[in-house]
Design an enzyme around this catalytic site. Structure first.
Site, PDB file in Angstrom:
ATOM      1  N   VAL A  61       0.790  -0.953  -0.071  1.00  0.00           N
ATOM      2  CA  VAL A  61      -0.048  -0.054  -0.035  1.00  0.00           C
ATOM      3  C   VAL A  61       1.194   1.209   0.072  1.00  0.00           C
ATOM      4  O   VAL A  61       0.304   2.296  -0.235  1.00  0.00           O
ATOM      5  CB  VAL A  61      -0.870  -0.046   1.190  1.00  0.00           C
ATOM      6  CG1 VAL A  61      -0.417   0.181   2.495  1.00  0.00           C
ATOM      7  CG2 VAL A  61      -2.113   0.881   0.767  1.00  0.00           C
ATOM      8  N   TYR A  62       2.164   1.086   0.318  1.00  0.00           N
ATOM      9  CA  TYR A  62       2.868   2.430   0.242  1.00  0.00           C
ATOM     10  C   TYR A  62       2.957   2.968  -1.293  1.00  0.00           C
ATOM     11  O   TYR A  62       3.717   2.343  -2.099  1.00  0.00           O
ATOM     12  CB  TYR A  62       4.526   2.037   0.769  1.00  0.00           C
ATOM     13  CG  TYR A  62       4.489   1.632   2.234  1.00  0.00           C
ATOM     14  CD1 TYR A  62       3.313   1.924   3.035  1.00  0.00           C
ATOM     15  CD2 TYR A  62       5.598   1.365   2.769  1.00  0.00           C
ATOM     16  CE1 TYR A  62       3.539   1.551   4.513  1.00  0.00           C
ATOM     17  CE2 TYR A  62       5.633   1.031   4.102  1.00  0.00           C
ATOM     18  CZ  TYR A  62       4.640   1.314   5.034  1.00  0.00           C
ATOM     19  OH  TYR A  62       4.774   0.678   6.452  1.00  0.00           O
ATOM     20  N   SER A  63       2.420   4.118  -1.264  1.00  0.00           N
ATOM     21  CA  SER A  63       2.526   4.794  -2.710  1.00  0.00           C
ATOM     22  C   SER A  63       2.147   3.658  -3.780  1.00  0.00           C
ATOM     23  O   SER A  63       2.739   3.638  -4.700  1.00  0.00           O
ATOM     24  CB  SER A  63       3.927   5.317  -3.026  1.00  0.00           C
ATOM     25  OG  SER A  63       4.283   6.131  -2.120  1.00  0.00           O
TER      26      SER A  63
END
Length: 344
Positions: A61-63
């Site tokens: 989900v990071y970026s």
């Protein structure tokens, strides 16, 4: 660098690990944290490896996957020198199959992470959040499948409550599946709620804590104090809405103590805050993050020395808060405390 066992597993992890949420950063949250490209990320990895930091933490989900992609490029050609930890479970889109930890979603998410990371396995896979829509048997059975297939070495969770962890462990024991060995948690001098339930649970059930946001969401960097409001360029202006809350007077009381100990030790405020965490029970590794080489090198200075007992007592007293019921009587009444001595 000190290396520690991850919970009850045989995996040894460095006392400090590196969080890569700043890699490829975009959007209102991760874009504010940082946006290191492949060249900058490779330099960060170089510095970490030189210091003995071998564990790199990321999440799909990071970026929207960019962090995993940039990390994969940064470790290309040296995968055997590093440990990779990633997380999944939070929404990656609006479709019914874009979130959660169902068997279908979890297997698909892990395969997507492996492609972005450019590897055939992750060393630690953590479920990023509790998914009430997926039975625990399905989750733990799928983790067993992924471990048996060699795509995952060890499993853990993040942001779980105590009963959710215990249910997963009990189901793993019932079926003979691998147990959880890691819990990625928020823990800092201004956020000690971890100690009430999750720390004794981790000690009892063999879960090593991988600590995120050890500087209290950027509040313990030394740039904020009683006479120093949040600087104009601080990411807190954009991200404070996502941060665990802290009462202002409590924050300043902790900062006062940190600054006093920092002056006494000739260390920086972040170094003292991280060093305090490294002494706590169940903590396997503290995840540090940095937008610049200067920040990274400063955080790396948190190891190789120790706070004195008096300095620890100063920090303990300033940061201590009374936990909620049912923990309160064990802190306030001698009879209760005799039955259940505190872990810390």
């Amino acid at each position: 660098m000190d290396y520690r066992q991850l919970g009850s597993s045989g995996l040894r992890v460095p006392a400090l690990s590196f969080g890569t949420a700043t890699f490829g950063g975009s959007g209102p949250l991760f874009g504010a944290w940082g946006h290191s490209d492949e060249t900058e990320a490779r330099r960060m990895v170089d510095i970490c490896l030189d210091a003995g930091v071998t564990l790199f933490d990321t999440a799909d989900v990071y970026s929207n996957g960019a962090s995993e992609t940039v990390l994969g490029a940064a470790i290309k050609g040296r995968r055997d020198q590093v440990l990779v930890s990633t997380k999944t479970g939070l929404p990656m889109g609006d479709g019914p199959g874009d979130w959660g930890t169902s068997r279908a979603r979890l297997i698909r998410a892990v395969e997507a992470s492996l492609r972005r990371l450019g590897t055939d396995h992750v060393d630690i896979l953590q479920v990023h959040a509790y998914d009430a829509s997926t039975p625990a048997e399905e989750l733990m059975g799928t983790l067993d499948t992924l471990i048996a297939a060699g795509k995952v070495r060890y499993a853990g969770v993040s942001n779980y409550s105590g009963w959710q962890v215990m249910k997963a462990q009990a189901i793993a024991d019932r079926h003979g599946w691998p147990r959880l060995v890691a819990h990625q948690v928020y823990y800092s001098l201004i956020g000690r709620a971890y100690e009430a339930d999750l720390m004794p649970l981790g000690a009892d059930q063999g879960l090593g804590a991988l600590v995120w946001s050890p500087l209290g969401w950027g509040r313990l960097t030394g740039r904020i104090g009683r006479d120093r409001p949040i600087p104009a360029g601080s990411r807190l202006h954009d991200t404070e809405q996502f941060a665990p809350p802290v009462e202002t007077d409590h924050l300043y009381r902790v900062i006062d103590a940190l600054e006093a100990v920092a002056a006494d030790t000739a260390k920086t405020v972040p170094q003292v805050a991280i060093n305090w965490l490294l002494r706590r029970p169940t903590v396997a590794s503290v995840i540090i993050g940095a937008r610049t080489e200067e920040q990274l090198r400063d955080n790396l200075g948190a190891v190789g020395w120790a706070l004195s007992a008096d300095q620890v007592a100063t920090l303990d007293a300033a940061s201590d808060v009374l936990p909620p019921y049912p923990h309160t009587p064990y802190r306030q009444q001698e009879g209760f405390a005799r039955l259940n001595p505190a872990l810390v």
